[in-house]
Design a protein around this motif. Sequence first.
Motif, PDB file in Angstrom:
ATOM      1  N   ALA A 126       0.851  -1.199   0.000  1.00 52.25           N
ATOM      2  CA  ALA A 126       0.000   0.000   0.000  1.00 52.25           C
ATOM      3  C   ALA A 126       0.881   1.242   0.000  1.00 52.25           C
ATOM      4  CB  ALA A 126      -0.894  -0.007   1.232  1.00 52.25           C
ATOM      5  N   ASN A 127       0.385   2.303  -0.611  1.00 50.58           N
ATOM      6  CA  ASN A 127       1.077   3.589  -0.509  1.00 50.58           C
ATOM      7  C   ASN A 127       0.043   4.700  -0.428  1.00 50.58           C
ATOM      8  OD1 ASN A 127       0.420   4.476  -3.290  1.00 50.58           O
ATOM      9  ND2 ASN A 127       1.795   2.802  -3.885  1.00 50.58           N
ATOM     10  N   GLY A 130      -2.574   5.245  -3.460  1.00 48.32           N
ATOM     11  CA  GLY A 130      -3.601   4.287  -3.843  1.00 48.32           C
ATOM     12  C   GLY A 130      -3.218   2.858  -3.532  1.00 48.32           C
ATOM     13  N   LEU A 131      -4.159   1.960  -3.755  1.00 51.15           N
ATOM     14  CA  LEU A 131      -3.964   0.553  -3.398  1.00 51.15           C
ATOM     15  C   LEU A 131      -3.987  -0.363  -4.618  1.00 51.15           C
ATOM     16  CD1 LEU A 131      -6.217   0.453  -0.190  1.00 51.15           C
ATOM     17  CD2 LEU A 131      -3.741   0.748  -0.326  1.00 51.15           C
ATOM     18  N   GLN A 132      -3.874   0.213  -5.801  1.00 47.81           N
ATOM     19  CA  GLN A 132      -3.979  -0.613  -7.015  1.00 47.81           C
ATOM     20  C   GLN A 132      -2.825  -1.618  -7.093  1.00 47.81           C
ATOM     21  OE1 GLN A 132      -7.050   0.066  -8.129  1.00 47.81           O
ATOM     22  NE2 GLN A 132      -6.849   1.673  -6.602  1.00 47.81           N
ATOM     23  N   SER A 133      -1.629  -1.159  -6.773  1.00 49.66           N
ATOM     24  CA  SER A 133      -0.478  -2.073  -6.773  1.00 49.66           C
ATOM     25  C   SER A 133      -0.634  -3.126  -5.680  1.00 49.66           C
ATOM     26  CB  SER A 133       0.810  -1.272  -6.570  1.00 49.66           C
ATOM     27  OG  SER A 133       1.912  -2.137  -6.461  1.00 49.66           O
ATOM     28  N   ALA A 134      -1.168  -2.723  -4.534  1.00 46.10           N
ATOM     29  CA  ALA A 134      -1.377  -3.656  -3.419  1.00 46.10           C
ATOM     30  C   ALA A 134      -2.349  -4.771  -3.820  1.00 46.10           C
ATOM     31  CB  ALA A 134      -1.905  -2.911  -2.198  1.00 46.10           C
ATOM     32  N   ILE A 135      -3.406  -4.410  -4.551  1.00 50.40           N
ATOM     33  CA  ILE A 135      -4.383  -5.414  -5.010  1.00 50.40           C
ATOM     34  C   ILE A 135      -3.711  -6.380  -5.984  1.00 50.40           C
ATOM     35  CG2 ILE A 135      -6.532  -5.784  -6.301  1.00 50.40           C
ATOM     36  CD1 ILE A 135      -7.458  -3.012  -5.240  1.00 50.40           C
ATOM     37  N   HIS A 136      -2.907  -5.851  -6.891  1.00 46.69           N
ATOM     38  CA  HIS A 136      -2.179  -6.686  -7.861  1.00 46.69           C
ATOM     39  C   HIS A 136      -1.279  -7.696  -7.137  1.00 46.69           C
ATOM     40  CE1 HIS A 136       0.376  -7.769 -11.287  1.00 46.69           C
ATOM     41  NE2 HIS A 136       1.408  -7.522 -10.501  1.00 46.69           N
ATOM     42  N   HIS A 137      -0.524  -7.229  -6.148  1.00 50.29           N
ATOM     43  CA  HIS A 137       0.397  -8.114  -5.417  1.00 50.29           C
ATOM     44  C   HIS A 137      -0.377  -9.118  -4.547  1.00 50.29           C
ATOM     45  CE1 HIS A 137       4.272  -6.556  -6.624  1.00 50.29           C
ATOM     46  NE2 HIS A 137       3.781  -5.329  -6.551  1.00 50.29           N
TER      47      HIS A 137
END
Length: 254
Positions: A126-127, A130-137
């Motif tokens: 998370a950053n 946004g959380l788009q990268s977090a959802i991907h991972h």
Amino acid sequence: MTKTELKDFLDAKVEEYNNPKFIESDPIQIPHQFSKKEDIEIAGFLSATIAWGNRKSIINNANKMMNLLEQSPYDFVMNHQEADLQKLEHFVHRTFNGHDFATFIQGLQHIYKNHNGLEAVFSKHANTTGLQSAIHHFKSAFFEIQHLPRTQKHISDPLKNSAAKRINMYLRWMVRNDNTGVDFGLWKSISPSALSCPLDVHSGNVARKLDLLNRKQNDGKALKELDEALRRLDPSDPVKYDFALFGLGVFEGF
């Protein structure tokens, strides 16, 4: 409408819909049946996973899920045997079938055993933007187990231009603390300012009518545009406006 007028209008709608009465007709009622953190997380995740289509059907089938997990989702996830998964095989909600359900139980066990749980796996990537990268991972970690390729479609990937409506809704439930008893605010390691609006046909249509969104498709690019508009209205809690957009669309036919 000026920006101030729009904000005042939407803030009033948030107040109208972001209250315990909202729970009665929403899938968020499923995790509200539990008090233990891990039970809430798992019940919420599974309910959000099947949250498309008729809301009554979603709630009925999410309740069926909890019954199949013996009303102890975390205990079932952590301690199930192969034979326990067989009783899930007749479950179906639209294209989510019993095999998908069993795979999700195994995926959740993997997350808790090898990635320190749902909150940890999301917060790791998370950053503040946004959380788009977090959802991907998270999706990558979830499907490290053996699975059929078809089951992957039940978790969207924002990095492939998906609006990821259901998982963004789930993250709202877990992260946002609304002080009214609707959203849980369980995950303190993620800031509500990083949340994205669960963009669907209702919230998208209302957002376009209010000039918060121009893009026609409800995809990842539209979500980014809507997020930016909502963060201008309230940088610390942009996703509170999900209640306004959803309420205006579903309950008022705006």
